[in-house]
Scaffold this motif. Structure first.
Motif, short mmCIF file in Angstrom:
data_model
loop_
_atom_site.label_atom_id
_atom_site.label_comp_id
_atom_site.label_asym_id
_atom_site.label_seq_id
_atom_site.Cartn_x
_atom_site.Cartn_y
_atom_site.Cartn_z
N SER A 196 0.84 -1.19 0.00
CA SER A 196 0.00 0.00 0.00
C SER A 196 0.88 1.24 0.00
O SER A 196 2.07 1.20 0.37
CB SER A 196 -0.92 0.01 1.23
OG SER A 196 -1.81 -1.09 1.20
N ILE A 197 0.29 2.37 -0.41
CA ILE A 197 0.98 3.66 -0.35
C ILE A 197 0.14 4.56 0.56
O ILE A 197 -0.68 5.36 0.10
CB ILE A 197 1.16 4.28 -1.74
CG1 ILE A 197 1.83 3.29 -2.69
CG2 ILE A 197 1.97 5.57 -1.65
CD1 ILE A 197 1.96 3.80 -4.12
N GLY A 198 0.31 4.38 1.85
CA GLY A 198 -0.46 5.15 2.81
C GLY A 198 -1.94 4.97 2.59
O GLY A 198 -2.43 3.85 2.41
N ASN A 199 -2.69 6.09 2.57
CA ASN A 199 -4.13 6.02 2.39
C ASN A 199 -4.54 6.25 0.95
O ASN A 199 -5.71 6.49 0.66
CB ASN A 199 -4.84 7.03 3.29
CG ASN A 199 -4.41 8.46 3.00
OD1 ASN A 199 -3.45 8.70 2.28
ND2 ASN A 199 -5.12 9.42 3.57
N LEU A 229 -2.63 11.27 -3.72
CA LEU A 229 -1.37 11.21 -2.97
C LEU A 229 -1.66 10.90 -1.50
O LEU A 229 -2.66 11.39 -0.95
CB LEU A 229 -0.61 12.53 -3.09
CG LEU A 229 0.33 12.67 -4.30
CD1 LEU A 229 -0.49 12.75 -5.59
CD2 LEU A 229 1.21 13.89 -4.16
N PRO A 230 -0.80 10.13 -0.85
CA PRO A 230 -1.03 9.80 0.56
C PRO A 230 -0.80 11.01 1.46
O PRO A 230 -0.24 12.02 1.04
CB PRO A 230 0.00 8.70 0.83
CG PRO A 230 1.11 9.00 -0.13
CD PRO A 230 0.44 9.52 -1.37
N PHE A 236 5.67 7.40 1.24
CA PHE A 236 6.43 7.22 0.00
C PHE A 236 7.66 6.35 0.28
O PHE A 236 7.81 5.78 1.34
CB PHE A 236 6.85 8.58 -0.56
CG PHE A 236 5.70 9.46 -0.95
CD1 PHE A 236 5.10 9.33 -2.20
CD2 PHE A 236 5.20 10.41 -0.08
CE1 PHE A 236 4.03 10.13 -2.56
CE2 PHE A 236 4.13 11.22 -0.43
CZ PHE A 236 3.55 11.08 -1.67
N GLY A 237 8.53 6.27 -0.70
CA GLY A 237 9.79 5.56 -0.49
C GLY A 237 9.77 4.15 -1.00
O GLY A 237 9.03 3.78 -1.92
N HIS A 266 -1.21 17.58 -3.16
CA HIS A 266 -1.16 16.84 -1.89
C HIS A 266 -2.51 16.96 -1.18
O HIS A 266 -3.36 17.78 -1.55
CB HIS A 266 -0.01 17.35 -1.02
CG HIS A 266 -0.12 18.78 -0.63
ND1 HIS A 266 -0.87 19.21 0.45
CD2 HIS A 266 0.43 19.90 -1.17
CE1 HIS A 266 -0.78 20.52 0.56
NE2 HIS A 266 0.00 20.98 -0.41
N PRO A 267 -2.75 16.17 -0.12
CA PRO A 267 -4.08 16.13 0.49
C PRO A 267 -4.53 17.45 1.13
O PRO A 267 -5.74 17.63 1.33
CB PRO A 267 -3.94 15.04 1.56
CG PRO A 267 -2.84 14.18 1.09
CD PRO A 267 -1.88 15.10 0.41
#
Length: 495
Positions: A196-199, A229-230, A236-237, A266-267
């Motif tokens: 997963s990539i965060g939320n 984007l999370p 990330f990473g 971004h959020p």
């Protein structure tokens, strides 16, 4: 250890029992589940293992053998002899290949005839291999850019960046080799998995439900999309893609995920701030950051320092960050240590944090009260008039019983300026060695050492503090911006 026995019928060797136990070398040899064993496709037998997987072969013949030798194509070791356990590791040489396991045996039958089986294939070992992301390439030391995955993706890509669209998207086009010509027969037991990539919302393509691959010969593919984007920089990473067969991992590959540096998707982008401000700001640990847009070459400011006045209560806690803090290679006021990219941003925040500390400390040196020159604390930006005095032993501003400022009232304190302060026995609170024309460095504090800025003590103090607290590349490994210090060339801020 779970041993699975399979009777393999051959033309010459009758009743030989072959025991195969597949294991993966991970924190020692780990027994796999009972469903691991030989897969039969078109009467041919296959063992499917991960690179560096360990397989044990042994025989329990129904009669005494004169000799038995093994050949393990692409195995380590490549050969063996005898009926005892043969432990073979399938390393990089076997990755992406079908590697046959053969034996040659001799025995004498009841009629004293010599029987021989030569290079009989008992089974084949299959070691799948990731193509994209590249399973044999480190994304840190051997990066290959794959963009946002919306277009064609080169084989071996292992760095991917969210798109700049208002709802950023990242599309991973996974590709692997499942050799041996058996992928189509086993496709229902094969699936891709990705971290997963965060939320960010993960959605598999309709052709690849839950990661089930599309098969084209020995090549298997699947497409998965992340939308939005999370929230956090740490989302990330480095990530991992996995290929599983019947629930167990048979291949893996690492890759890296980035955000587009200057985009504003971004959020929390409602204020128009760029992605670097959002994600790097989180890393700084500074809660009182504010986005200020573009302000020429200025990187940051604390308004309570720059905009202090007798008439307006300044914001003494908020650090305003400007666009110039987001890129470039710079020195604070052209002196001190040189920083680039994310480390220039971090040095800017640390510099401005020092100004917040200066404001708080100096305010404690002057008296308060709404009807006094000190109602908004220590003055920082007043050249000729300032409030850096105490009233002295007589308790009166200026000379006692004298109208020092000729406003018609003796010994009065004003909230609109210093008024009578600075006369009589009033005590000057500024440092005697000050060189700044603003005369705003407190006597209670040591002068900055070194005096890195030629005329401003307040800036020398902040410059020295940032240079002491941060060094170039200190934050590099947390930089998931594209361009940035983990993207492409390590520690290069602009690629």
């Amino acid at each position: 250890m779970n041993i699975h026995h399979y009777r393999i019928k051959t033309a010459c060797l009758v009743g030989v029992l072959v025991a195969i136990n597949s294991m993966i070398a991970h924190a020692g040899n780990l027994n796999l589940t009972a469903d691991v064993g030989i897969e039969t496709v078109d009467d041919k037998r296959y063992v499917i293992v991960k690179k560096d997987g360990v397989v044990k072969f042994s025989v329990n013949p129904s009669q005494t053998l004169d000799s038995l030798s093994w050949t393990f194509v692409n195995g380590n070791p490549g050969s063996g002899s005898g009926v005892g356990d043969q432990t073979v590791t399938y390393e990089q040489a076997a990755e992406g290949k079908k590697s046959d396991v053969k034996f040659t045996s001799n025995w004498t039958d009841s009629d004293n005839n010599t029987c021989t089986t030569t290079d009989k294939v008992t089974c084949s070992v299959i070691v799948p291999k990731f193509i994209t992301p590249a399973g044999d390439k480190d994304p840190v030391n051997d990066p290959k850019d794959g963009g946002d995955g919306s277009g064609s993706v080169p084989d071996g890509a292992n760095e991917f960046t969210f798109s700049t669209a208002s709802t950023g998207k990242l599309t991973l086009k996974l590709k692997a080799k499942f050799p041996g010509g058996i992928a189509q027969d086993l496709v229902n037991d094969i699936k891709f998995e990705v971290d997963s990539i965060g939320n960010s919302t993960k959605t598999w393509d309709s052709a690849n439900p839950n990661g089930k691959p599309t098969v084209n010969g020995d090549t298997i593919t699947a497409t998965v999309e992340f939308s939005g984007l999370p929230q956090n920089n740490s989302d990330f990473g480095k990530k991992k893609a996995k290929l599983k067969f019947k629930g167990r991992e048979v291949a893996e590959a690492e890759y890296e995920v980035f955000f587009p540096h200057a985009a504003t998707n971004h959020p929390n982008s409602s204020g128009g701030s760029p992605n670097w401000y959002h994600y790097w700001g989180e890393l700084s640990g500074e809660a009182n950051l504010s986005w200020g847009g573009s302000q020429g070459s200025a990187a940051g400011v604390v308004l309570g320092l720059r905009d202090w006045s007798y008439s307006t209560a300044p914001d003494k806690q908020t650090i305003t960050i400007y666009n110039a803090a987001g890129s470039g290679k710079n020195k604070q006021y052209g002196v001190g240590e040189e920083f680039s990219g994310i480390d220039w941003f971090m040095a800017t925040v640390i510099h401005e944090q020092k100004h917040v500390e200066q404001i708080t400390g100096a305010d404690q040196l002057v008296s308060g009260g709404n009807n006094t020159p000190w109602r908004y604390g220590w003055a920082w930006n007043q050249r000729s008039s300032h409030n850096h005095w105490t009233v002295g032993a007589d308790g009166k501003p200026g000379v006692a019983n004298t109208d020092d400022d000729s406003d018609g009232t003796k010994d009065n304190l004003l909230n609109s300026g210093p008024g009578e302060l600075g006369n009589g026995d009033d005590v000057d609170l500024t440092h005697a060695g000050i060189i700044s024309p603003w005369k705003n460095w407190p006597a209670a504090w040591n002068l900055p050492n070194p005096m890195s800025h030629p005329t401003w003590e307040v800036e020398s103090d902040a410059i020295n503090h940032a240079d002491d607290e941060h060094d170039e590349h200190d934050s590099a490994r947390s930089d998931w911006s594209n361009p940035g210090k983990n993207h492409k060339t390590v520690d290069k801020w602009d690629d």
